[in-house]
Motif scaffolding. Structure first.
Motif: not given
Length: 491
Positions: A232-238, A380-384, A399-405
């Motif tokens: 939820s925090r990574r995606s900005g979901f409330r 996903s970790c976002g790494s191709p 160390e966490r990243q926003p949800i991207r790929n």
């Protein structure tokens, strides 16, 4: 999650012109309706007990038994709707309620009595199929007395949460507004405006109905809840809370409800939590977040209200049906005719149904794939170059990243969750669904993204173009129909 059979039953009872005069033989009508309900109930018990016997004889739930039970349940739903439609329009059940029993003009009571045969039939079907559902889930059916009562209680509560907003629309529209502001309903756009306002209010308040009616409890603190909070925090979901949805372990499903964060809930069924792994549950949770992130709920509301506005303003286009039907049936179009009303209602319903089947189904399937992609991104970790895969749910916040790929491992996790849910619910992977598409096609689409992540940009652009194009076309249709009305082309 939408109770499609219930919506169709409401349309059959209130959306098509129904007879209100008392039938010639009230007792015969009551006996016919009661007998048809018992016939459908007998078929439900035959399916449920037969499935339980098959599982016991085989020692496990085979794919064939699951498929037979699923198809049988669908046939029961169709049979129930057919019987109810016949009771309304051929046996004149509304005439018994309104004319013979004298409930015409009452608030809510008359509506409940008219829809009562369908609700009773639904409860009996739930009772009959209970034994098959328990057997397919590997749950005991012995000493089923208390379990049946609990099962029906939970089913009724789940249905109640979805029926209350719909009933509220009918009651406020037909009884309250009509009594307080009778002249307002003479306006040509009154129905569209009322239903649009009520639809927005129901969509905003539906989480309250569900929270009060559905048996739920807050997901307890622990590794799973903390993992979902990280997503939820990574995606900005409330949302207001994440809830465990008590279905007596007969449903593997999840849903999100509410357009306002303060009244928004994510529900995970008890069977889903017990069946899937924590990562698979997190992927399903991400799928539900995807519906909110892409604003699917407000768009669907706009779609339904917009289509309703077009149909209301263009209703004169259907008036030619009466003359055409009278030619087929040799019935004077100016005289009352149950057959003519039924044929007219069937033709209009078929035309509107075909439109929704093609347009809404196509849009819904694209939205479902958008949510699938988001579910993959959530884990996903976002790494191709994955694997090796990095579980962001177990890493420190900094160390966490926003949800991207998407990454290949995230796709595999979500695909495994889809396959498990399909198997446990008795759905074949290649079984088609007009709203969601087949599980096999959804998995194949995600696997293509894992190999070529750049495909996602083209897919998202395509969905955006379809979405905007449909929205502008609907707005233009509303404008055209409104202009035609004000110029006197439509009345």
């Amino acid at each position: 999650m939408i109770p499609i059979p219930l919506l169709i039953a409401l349309f059959l009872a209130f959306g098509v012109n129904t007879p209100t005069f008392p039938p010639d033989d009230v007792r015969a009508t009551i006996l016919q309706v009661a007998g048809s309900i018992l016939a459908v109930a007998a078929a439900a018990f035959a399916l449920g007990l037969g499935t339980a016997w098959g599982v016991r004889r085989k020692g496990f739930a085979t794919a064939r038994l699951r498929r037979t039970f699923l198809n049988g349940s669908r046939l029961l739903a169709l049979a129930g709707l057919g019987v109810f439609g016949w009771a309304i329009h051929a046996w004149n059940w509304p005439g018994v309620v309104l004319g013979a029993w004298g409930w015409r003009g009452s608030i809510l009571v008359d509506d409940l009595l008219i829809i009562a045969p369908f609700l009773v039939m639904q409860i009996l079907v739930w009772w009959g199929t209970f034994y098959g559902e328990r057997a397919l889930q590997g749950l005991p059916t012995s000493h089923a007395g208390r379990r049946v009562v609990r099962h029906l209680y939970l089913k009724e509560r789940q249905s109640l949460a979805l029926i209350l907003p719909i009933v509220s629309i009918f009651v406020v529209r037909n009884d309250v507004v009509g009594r307080l502001w009778p002249r307002w309903q003479e306006q040509p756009m009154a129905e569209t405006i009322e239903l649009a306002v009520l639809g927005v209010m129901v969509l905003a308040a539906s989480p309250i109905f569900i929270r009060l009616a559905w048996p739920t409890r807050s997901l307890p603190d622990g590794p799973l809840r903390r993992r979902l909070e990280v997503i939820s925090r990574r995606s900005g979901f409330r949302c207001a809370d994440v809830l465990v949805w008590d279905t007596d372990h007969t449903m593997i499903n999840a849903c999100v409800t509410g357009i306002l964060p303060r009244f928004r809930y994510v529900l995970l069924s008890d069977a889903l939590i017990d069946t899937l792994t924590p990562l698979e549950i997190a992927a399903v949770f991400g799928h539900e977040i995807g519906h909110v992130a892409h604003r699917h709920l407000p768009y669907f509301l706009y779609f339904f209200v917009g289509c309703l506005a077009v149909l209301t303003m263009a209703s004169d286009a259907f008036t030619g049906l009466e003359a055409w039907i009278s030619e087929l049936t040799s019935v004077d179009p100016s005289s009352p005719s149950t057959l003519r009303d039924i044929l007219e209602g069937v033709i209009v319903a078929a035309a509107v149904g075909a439109f929704f089947w093609v347009v809404f189904g196509n849009l819904s399937r694209r939205f479902e794939r958008q949510a699938d992609v988001y579910g993959c991104k959530a884990v996903s970790c976002g790494s191709p170059d994955c694997p090796p895969h990095f579980d962001l749910g177990e890493m420190p916040d900094e160390e966490r990243q926003p949800i991207r790929n998407v990454c290949p491992t995230g796709v595999r996790i979500f695909a495994d969750a889809l396959a498990t849910v399909a198997y446990q619910n008795g759905i074949a992977l290649d079984a088609r669904s007009w709203r969601h598409g087949s599980i096999a096609s959804r998995i194949a689409f995600l696997q293509k993204l894992a190999v070529a992540p750049e495909r996602e940009l083209a897919f998202q652009r395509h969905v955006r173009n379809v979405r905007y194009g449909l929205a502008m076309g609907l707005a233009a249709s509303i404008g055209f129909a409104g202009a035609a009305y004000w110029l006197g082309v439509l009345h």
